[in-house]
Design an enzyme around this catalytic site. Structure first.
Site, PDB file in Angstrom:
ATOM      1  N   LYS A  47       0.788  -1.183  -0.214  1.00  0.00           N
ATOM      2  CA  LYS A  47      -0.154  -0.035   0.233  1.00  0.00           C
ATOM      3  C   LYS A  47       0.714   1.276   0.024  1.00  0.00           C
ATOM      4  O   LYS A  47       0.212   2.420  -0.067  1.00  0.00           O
ATOM      5  CB  LYS A  47      -0.946  -0.084   1.213  1.00  0.00           C
ATOM      6  CG  LYS A  47      -2.097  -1.038   1.143  1.00  0.00           C
ATOM      7  CD  LYS A  47      -3.043  -0.638  -0.031  1.00  0.00           C
ATOM      8  CE  LYS A  47      -4.201  -1.374  -0.211  1.00  0.00           C
ATOM      9  NZ  LYS A  47      -5.072  -0.835  -1.175  1.00  0.00           N
ATOM     10  N   SER A 269      -2.444 -13.127   3.944  1.00  0.00           N
ATOM     11  CA  SER A 269      -2.891 -12.731   2.591  1.00  0.00           C
ATOM     12  C   SER A 269      -1.979 -13.329   1.541  1.00  0.00           C
ATOM     13  O   SER A 269      -2.133 -13.707   0.355  1.00  0.00           O
ATOM     14  CB  SER A 269      -3.391 -11.493   2.150  1.00  0.00           C
ATOM     15  OG  SER A 269      -2.310 -10.392   2.158  1.00  0.00           O
TER      16      SER A 269
HETATM   17  N1  PMP Z   1      -3.381  -7.885   1.473  1.00  0.00           N
HETATM   18  C1  PMP Z   1      -3.416  -7.134   2.524  1.00  0.00           C
HETATM   19  C2  PMP Z   1      -2.675  -7.780   3.765  1.00  0.00           C
HETATM   20  C3  PMP Z   1      -4.026  -5.683   2.429  1.00  0.00           C
HETATM   21  O1  PMP Z   1      -3.898  -5.360   3.551  1.00  0.00           O
HETATM   22  C4  PMP Z   1      -4.534  -5.627   1.147  1.00  0.00           C
HETATM   23  C5  PMP Z   1      -5.323  -4.216   1.251  1.00  0.00           C
HETATM   24  N2  PMP Z   1      -6.140  -4.026   2.181  1.00  0.00           N
HETATM   25  C6  PMP Z   1      -4.439  -6.563  -0.028  1.00  0.00           C
HETATM   26  C7  PMP Z   1      -3.853  -7.731   0.511  1.00  0.00           C
HETATM   27  C8  PMP Z   1      -5.518  -6.068  -0.898  1.00  0.00           C
HETATM   28  O2  PMP Z   1      -4.991  -5.067  -1.722  1.00  0.00           O
HETATM   29  P1  PMP Z   1      -6.078  -4.264  -2.585  1.00  0.00           P
HETATM   30  O3  PMP Z   1      -6.723  -3.287  -1.674  1.00  0.00           O
HETATM   31  O4  PMP Z   1      -5.060  -3.285  -3.579  1.00  0.00           O
HETATM   32  O5  PMP Z   1      -7.054  -5.072  -3.268  1.00  0.00           O
END
Ligand code: PMP
Length: 309
Positions: A47, A269
């Site tokens: 991010k 994730s």
């Molecule tokens: N994995 C994690 C740990 C995240 O914090 C995020 C963002 N919330 C994502 C994946 C997914 O990213 P995006 O917002 O670009 O879909």
């Protein structure tokens, strides 16, 4: 530091992006998947790219004043990234975040000088987004980047992350898979890769317990940062070739495997993404180059089931 005396290009910005793309060889499965090490960004997640872009764009369009307060709803990582950018550029940052997000996320935001407004997790991201709108209606200094609907979110990955992947693979990618929170990574990388690889197949990863894109009801899951009980506007009508459902337990096991077998300290994730990439590699065959992203670092999960063992 105040926004009027902060540098236009703080040194920490030089640490954002240009992350390595690594081949992960799974000997037991006889398969290789490619993972982009986004956890190496300075605040520890994918991010950082977006936070920098959102604030630079707002500055360029005259939407930020030195006394502005940046206010965003976040599962935590955008909050940490905005807090980092805010600290480096001299802006106050307030983050609306679910009370179930890991305590480490809260600590990191506080450490960077941001204020956190917690909301009850029951209704997902929609509750947090409404909270930011209510706060902004009462305080004119608030500036809302609106990551869930701001087209910059996907565009930044299309023009940044995807271009890096194309350079790193010599322009040969057969499939890309990623989980979605805002959908920025998935939609932006998908669009950017298709420009040069029209045959690339783009897949969403989602928790099997909260497979909303698959039309199922959202239930509790353990893959923090994605599938927040809400199909984000950036994903509506997105050009996807399929969905890979990964159970929370599978994501946790793969995140642990990434630490134990590859020495990669990444979050849940990232485990879900690699589990999905491995499943696709199995389906598409050993010659297919399947790419995914390692979104953030393991250190923000000490208090979560990822470290329960
Ligand atoms: N994995 C994690 C740990 C995240 O914090 C995020 C963002 N919330 C994502 C994946 C997914 O990213 P995006 O917002 O670009 O879909």
């Amino acid at each position: 530091m105040s926004a009027s005396s902060a540098p236009a290009h703080p040194p920490v910005f030089d640490l954002i992006g240009h992350t390595p793309l690594m081949p992960l060889r799974f000997a037991a499965e006889g398969l290789t998947v490619w993972a982009k090490a986004e956890f190496l960004n300075p605040s520890g997640s994918i991010k950082d790219r977006l936070a920098r872009c959102l604030i630079e764009d707002a500055e360029a369009r005259g939407l930020l004043r030195p006394d502005s307060i940046i206010l965003e709803c976040s599962s935590g990582n955008t909050g940490i990234s905005l807090a980092m950018v805010g600290a480096a550029k001299g802006y106050q940052v307030h983050i609306a975040m679910s009370d179930t997000a890991s305590i480490e996320r809260r600590h990191l935001m506080h450490q960077l000088g941001a204020e956190v407004h917690l909301f009850k997790a029951t209704k997902g991201y929609a509750t947090g987004i409404n909270l930011t709108l209510e706060l902004a209606a009462r305080e004119p200094r608030y500036f809302l980047p609106r990551q869930f609907e701001n087209p910059i979110n996907a565009r930044d990955h299309e023009e940044g992350t995807a271009v890096e992947i194309l350079e790193q693979t010599g322009g040969r990618v057969d499939a890309f898979v990623a989980g979605y929170g805002t959908g920025g990574t998935l939609v932006g990388c998908g669009r950017g890769l298709r420009r040069q690889c029209p045959n690339v197949r783009v897949f969403a990863m989602e928790p099997a317990e909260a497979a909303m894109l698959s039309g199922e009801c959202p239930c509790c899951h353990l893959i923090e940062g994605i599938a927040g009980g809400y199909v984000p506007p950036l994903l509506v009508g997105a050009n996807l070739d399929g969905i890979v459902k990964i159970a929370s337990g599978e994501a946790v096991s793969m995140a642990r495997r990434l630490s134990r077998e590859f020495g990669l300290l990444v979050g849940t994730s990232s485990g879900g993404n690699v589990a999905a990439a491995l499943r696709l590699a199995r389906e598409l065959g050993p010659d297919a180059r399947v790419v995914t992203v390692l979104c953030d670092r393991a250190e923000r999960y000490y208090s979560t089931p990822l470290f329960d063992h």
